[in-house]
Structures are given as structure tokens and as C-alpha cells.
Design a protein around this motif. Structure first.
Motif, PDB file in Angstrom:
ATOM      1  N   GLY A   7       0.785  -1.228   0.000  1.00  0.00           N
ATOM      2  CA  GLY A   7       0.000   0.000   0.000  1.00  0.00           C
ATOM      3  C   GLY A   7       0.816   1.275   0.000  1.00  0.00           C
ATOM      4  O   GLY A   7       1.875   1.353  -0.606  1.00  0.00           O
ATOM      5  N   SER A  30       0.576  -3.596   3.908  1.00  0.00           N
ATOM      6  CA  SER A  30       2.003  -3.339   4.105  1.00  0.00           C
ATOM      7  C   SER A  30       2.349  -1.920   3.665  1.00  0.00           C
ATOM      8  O   SER A  30       2.013  -1.507   2.554  1.00  0.00           O
ATOM      9  N   ARG A  34       7.411   5.439   5.006  1.00  0.00           N
ATOM     10  CA  ARG A  34       7.924   6.760   4.624  1.00  0.00           C
ATOM     11  C   ARG A  34       7.200   7.898   5.353  1.00  0.00           C
ATOM     12  O   ARG A  34       7.792   8.904   5.677  1.00  0.00           O
ATOM     13  N   PHE A  50      10.868  -5.327   3.050  1.00  0.00           N
ATOM     14  CA  PHE A  50      10.958  -6.773   3.227  1.00  0.00           C
ATOM     15  C   PHE A  50      12.397  -7.266   3.067  1.00  0.00           C
ATOM     16  O   PHE A  50      12.706  -8.401   3.380  1.00  0.00           O
ATOM     17  N   GLY A  51      13.261  -6.419   2.524  1.00  0.00           N
ATOM     18  CA  GLY A  51      14.615  -6.851   2.220  1.00  0.00           C
ATOM     19  C   GLY A  51      14.707  -7.357   0.779  1.00  0.00           C
ATOM     20  O   GLY A  51      15.159  -8.484   0.554  1.00  0.00           O
ATOM     21  N   HIS A  73       2.042   3.132  -5.297  1.00  0.00           N
ATOM     22  CA  HIS A  73       1.991   4.275  -6.209  1.00  0.00           C
ATOM     23  C   HIS A  73       2.638   3.909  -7.551  1.00  0.00           C
ATOM     24  O   HIS A  73       3.625   3.165  -7.571  1.00  0.00           O
ATOM     25  N   ARG A  78      10.289   0.156  -7.702  1.00  0.00           N
ATOM     26  CA  ARG A  78      11.135  -0.902  -7.153  1.00  0.00           C
ATOM     27  C   ARG A  78      10.296  -1.976  -6.458  1.00  0.00           C
ATOM     28  O   ARG A  78      10.446  -3.161  -6.713  1.00  0.00           O
ATOM     29  N   ILE A  79       9.386  -1.547  -5.588  1.00  0.00           N
ATOM     30  CA  ILE A  79       8.578  -2.533  -4.864  1.00  0.00           C
ATOM     31  C   ILE A  79       7.681  -3.291  -5.850  1.00  0.00           C
ATOM     32  O   ILE A  79       7.452  -4.501  -5.676  1.00  0.00           O
ATOM     33  N   LYS A 196       3.872  14.370 -10.875  1.00  0.00           N
ATOM     34  CA  LYS A 196       4.048  13.057 -11.489  1.00  0.00           C
ATOM     35  C   LYS A 196       2.714  12.675 -12.128  1.00  0.00           C
ATOM     36  O   LYS A 196       1.660  12.985 -11.557  1.00  0.00           O
TER      37      LYS A 196
HETATM   38  N1  LIG Z   1       7.060   7.181  -5.362  1.00  0.00           N
HETATM   39  C1  LIG Z   1       6.036   7.998  -5.190  1.00  0.00           C
HETATM   40  O1  LIG Z   1       5.884   9.017  -5.901  1.00  0.00           O
HETATM   41  C2  LIG Z   1       4.994   7.729  -4.131  1.00  0.00           C
HETATM   42  C3  LIG Z   1       3.902   8.588  -4.009  1.00  0.00           C
HETATM   43  C4  LIG Z   1       2.910   8.322  -3.048  1.00  0.00           C
HETATM   44  C5  LIG Z   1       3.016   7.214  -2.251  1.00  0.00           C
HETATM   45  N2  LIG Z   1       4.096   6.371  -2.386  1.00  0.00           N
HETATM   46  C6  LIG Z   1       4.171   5.201  -1.520  1.00  0.00           C
HETATM   47  O2  LIG Z   1       5.328   5.345  -0.727  1.00  0.00           O
HETATM   48  C7  LIG Z   1       5.939   4.070  -0.523  1.00  0.00           C
HETATM   49  C8  LIG Z   1       7.390   4.101  -0.942  1.00  0.00           C
HETATM   50  O3  LIG Z   1       7.475   4.500  -2.301  1.00  0.00           O
HETATM   51  P1  LIG Z   1       8.875   4.476  -3.075  1.00  0.00           P
HETATM   52  O4  LIG Z   1       8.684   5.179  -4.360  1.00  0.00           O
HETATM   53  O5  LIG Z   1       9.980   4.852  -2.143  1.00  0.00           O
HETATM   54  O6  LIG Z   1       8.986   2.901  -3.351  1.00  0.00           O
HETATM   55  P2  LIG Z   1      10.082   2.086  -4.184  1.00  0.00           P
HETATM   56  O7  LIG Z   1      11.197   2.965  -4.604  1.00  0.00           O
HETATM   57  O8  LIG Z   1       9.388   1.290  -5.224  1.00  0.00           O
HETATM   58  O9  LIG Z   1      10.558   1.046  -3.078  1.00  0.00           O
HETATM   59  C9  LIG Z   1      11.733   1.241  -2.315  1.00  0.00           C
HETATM   60  C10 LIG Z   1      11.743   0.206  -1.195  1.00  0.00           C
HETATM   61  O10 LIG Z   1      10.784   0.553  -0.194  1.00  0.00           O
HETATM   62  C11 LIG Z   1      10.175  -0.622   0.327  1.00  0.00           C
HETATM   63  N3  LIG Z   1       8.731  -0.535   0.060  1.00  0.00           N
HETATM   64  C12 LIG Z   1       8.091   0.234  -0.850  1.00  0.00           C
HETATM   65  N4  LIG Z   1       6.753   0.092  -0.740  1.00  0.00           N
HETATM   66  C13 LIG Z   1       6.552  -0.786   0.270  1.00  0.00           C
HETATM   67  C14 LIG Z   1       5.378  -1.320   0.888  1.00  0.00           C
HETATM   68  N5  LIG Z   1       4.136  -0.976   0.470  1.00  0.00           N
HETATM   69  N6  LIG Z   1       5.545  -2.201   1.915  1.00  0.00           N
HETATM   70  C15 LIG Z   1       6.790  -2.533   2.347  1.00  0.00           C
HETATM   71  N7  LIG Z   1       7.933  -2.051   1.806  1.00  0.00           N
HETATM   72  C16 LIG Z   1       7.813  -1.193   0.790  1.00  0.00           C
HETATM   73  C17 LIG Z   1      10.849  -1.785  -0.347  1.00  0.00           C
HETATM   74  O11 LIG Z   1      11.951  -2.121   0.492  1.00  0.00           O
HETATM   75  P3  LIG Z   1      12.582  -3.610   0.505  1.00  0.00           P
HETATM   76  O12 LIG Z   1      13.336  -3.734  -0.773  1.00  0.00           O
HETATM   77  O13 LIG Z   1      13.445  -3.612   1.721  1.00  0.00           O
HETATM   78  O14 LIG Z   1      11.434  -4.568   0.588  1.00  0.00           O
HETATM   79  C18 LIG Z   1      11.334  -1.173  -1.649  1.00  0.00           C
HETATM   80  O15 LIG Z   1      12.427  -1.843  -2.224  1.00  0.00           O
HETATM   81  C19 LIG Z   1       5.085   3.069  -1.265  1.00  0.00           C
HETATM   82  O16 LIG Z   1       4.233   2.470  -0.332  1.00  0.00           O
HETATM   83  C20 LIG Z   1       4.300   3.889  -2.257  1.00  0.00           C
HETATM   84  O17 LIG Z   1       3.039   3.327  -2.556  1.00  0.00           O
HETATM   85  C21 LIG Z   1       5.079   6.613  -3.311  1.00  0.00           C
END
Ligand SMILES: NC(=O)c1ccc[n+]([C@@H]2O[C@H](COP(=O)([O-])OP(=O)(O)OC[C@H]3O[C@@H](n4cnc5c(N)ncnc54)[C@H](OP(=O)(O)O)[C@@H]3O)[C@@H](O)[C@H]2O)c1
Length: 249
Positions: A7, A30, A34, A50-51, A73, A78-79, A196
């Protein structure tokens, strides 16, 4: 059915609420961890990475997860890539709860760009006033265009070292309504909206506001997620997929 929801989005929270109290489905939400005070829905949750893909595959096996819904999102690439690899490795079905991209309508003043560096460049050499809704972690890219004034909207305070020099901070989280978006843009004298291209309803009001006020929109294209996964664009379609997989289909 033990269901893992990845999520961190309005869509994931809506799914969690829809599943709360339903017979036959045991969902766990999950979150990456952030956001300092995440809005938590009324189902069990876990917080933190999760690693990598292997860690996620281990989690799916250990927790005997029956199905995964990736409702992260569209820019969390990556996730989502990890979810594809891990669900294949653990033999667990995966559905991505996706959102259609936003598209310009006739008369809109849109520029589509590949990434945040290109978004900063697209603002142009002349000073302008831009609303940045690109997330707390993408702001450093705009230090390369310090001639502009930035109205920066985030959920949590950004790192001051990442901020462009001329800025105002607005702390808020969606969903946002048209009236409020228009009022913010007028009050701050916004001339361009940088976003975005996330798609979805919760954040779309800023585009309607930009249209109403005749402002420029700079929209960053979303990353492509490689790999095999089912996809659904509506909550009903996601609930249908869950029902089908619950009954062994
Ligand atoms: N990117 C955006 O613009 C954005 C905007 C709004 C909300 N979000 C939310 O913010 C979170 C992080 O986004 P991001 O862009 O940093 O992700 P990302 O670059 O795809 O993921 C980076 C790492 O964060 C961990 N991760 C991401 N989402 C997770 C989840 N739902 N549950 C558990 N671990 C998670 C994983 O760590 P491990 O490798 O250790 O498992 C993943 O490898 C996500 O939940 C996403 O839906 C992102």
C-alpha cells in the motif's frame, strides 16, 4: 484467503476498508514507512521493507500468503518489480491495482517529460512560480532551476538541504478538492503545476484547477513495470479478482 496488500496510496486504503470484516479474506496492509503518521485503515498492518525481492518471497512463504495485491503508487517502481519477482518465486498470484494515466484535454497547456530533471528544465529560463507536488524525496532536482519560486506541497517536512532557495512549504495530504486547489493556486500566484502523472482521483483536482485557471502543467511520465502480473483499474475489479482467487479460480 491470506491477502497481502502493498500500500501507501489512497487506493490501497480504499481496498483495505472494503475488505475489513469480510468473511473468508484475511488482509494485511504493508506500508514502506515513509510517512510519519500514516492513515491506517481498520485491518492488520505491517510497516517497513521486506529486504528486496528475496525478502518479499520469504515473507510470502513464511506468512503463507495466498495472493498479493500491489496497490503501491505508480512511481514506486522498485517494490512493484520486487512483487513480480517474489510472487513468481513463491507461486502466489499477483494483481496490480493500477490507475489510468491522466491525459491532457483540448486546450490544456501540458508538457509531458521523462523525469524530474526534465521537469525542472521545462519550467524554462524565465522566473515563474510553480506548485511542486512531486513528493518530499524528489525536490533536490529543482535546485538546478533556482530562478523560480516554488510552492512545495508534501505530507511530511522535506529535508531543508534538498530545497530550492525560493520556496514556500504547504503540508497537506489528499484527497484534494477543486475549490481548495484553486484557492491555493490563486493565493500563491502559481503559474505552473509540476506533478508526477500518477493518475487516479485523489490528486486529480490540481489538474482541473490548472485547467480552470489556464496554468501550465508539467507532467512526469510514469516508469514502466516489467514482468507478468494481472492488472485491474477499479476497486470493483480488484474485489472480483480476489473473489475468483479465493474460490480457487
Ligand atoms: N514514489 C512515489 O511518488 C509515491 C507517491 C505516493 C506514495 N508512495 C508510496 O510510498 C511508498 C514508498 O514509495 P517508493 O517510491 O519509495 O517505493 P520504491 O522505490 O518502489 O521502493 C523502495 C523500497 O521501499 C520498500 N517498500 C516500498 N513500498 C513498500 C510497501 N508498500 N511495503 C513494504 N515495503 C515497501 C521496499 O523495500 P525492501 O526492498 O526492503 O522490501 C522497496 O524496495 C510506497 O508504499 C508507495 O506506494 C510513493
Amino acid at each position: 484467503m491470506r491477502l497481502l496488500i502493498l500500500g501507501g496510496t489512497t487506493e490501497a486504503s480504499a481496498l483495505a476498508r472494503a475488505l475489513a470484516g469480510r468473511d473468508g479474506v484475511a488482509p494485511v496492509l504493508s506500508l514502506a514507512g515513509r510517512t510519519r503518521n500514516p492513515a491506517l485503515p481498520p485491518i492488520p498492518h505491517r510497516i517497513g521493507g521486506f529486504g528486496g525481492a528475496e525478502g518479499l518471497a520469504d515473507h510470502l512463504r513464511r506468512e503463507r500468503v495466498d495472493a498479493v495485491v500491489d496497490a503501491t503508487h505508480p512511481f514506486a517502481a522498485r517494490i512493484s518489480a520486487h512483487a513480480v519477482l517474489a510472487s513468481a518465486a513463491a507461486g502466489v498470484p499477483l494483481l496490480a491495482f493500477t490507475r489510468p494515466s491522466w491525459r491532457p484535454r483540448p486546450g490544456d497547456r501540458w508538457t509531458a517529460v521523462a523525469d524530474l530533471d526534465a521537469a525542472a528544465a521545462a519550467l524554462g529560463p524565465a522566473r515563474t512560480s510553480a506548485l511542486l507536488t512531486v513528493g518530499r524525496l524528489g525536490l533536490a532536482h529543482f535546485r538546478a532551476a533556482p530562478q523560480h519560486r516554488y510552492v512545495i506541497r508534501t505530507i511530511d517536512p522535506p529535508d531543508p538541504a534538498e530545497l530550492p532557495p525560493d520556496h514556500a512549504l504547504v503540508f497537506d495530504r489528499g484527497p484534494f478538492a477543486l475549490d481548495g486547489e484553486i484557492a491555493l493556486m490563486r493565493r500563491e500566484g502559481v503559474e505552473a503545476v509540476v506533478t508526477k502523472n500518477s493518475g487516479g482521483a485523489a490528486a486529480a483536482a490540481k489538474l482541473d484547477a490548472a485547467r480552470a485557471l489556464g496554468l501550465r502543467v508539467i507532467a512526469v511520465d510514469r516508469p514502466r513495470i516489467a514482468g507478468e502480473r494481472d492488472e485491474a483499474e477499479t476497486l470493483d475489479a480488484v474485489l472480483h479478482w480476489i473473489a475468483v482467487h479465493r474460490s480457487g479460480g
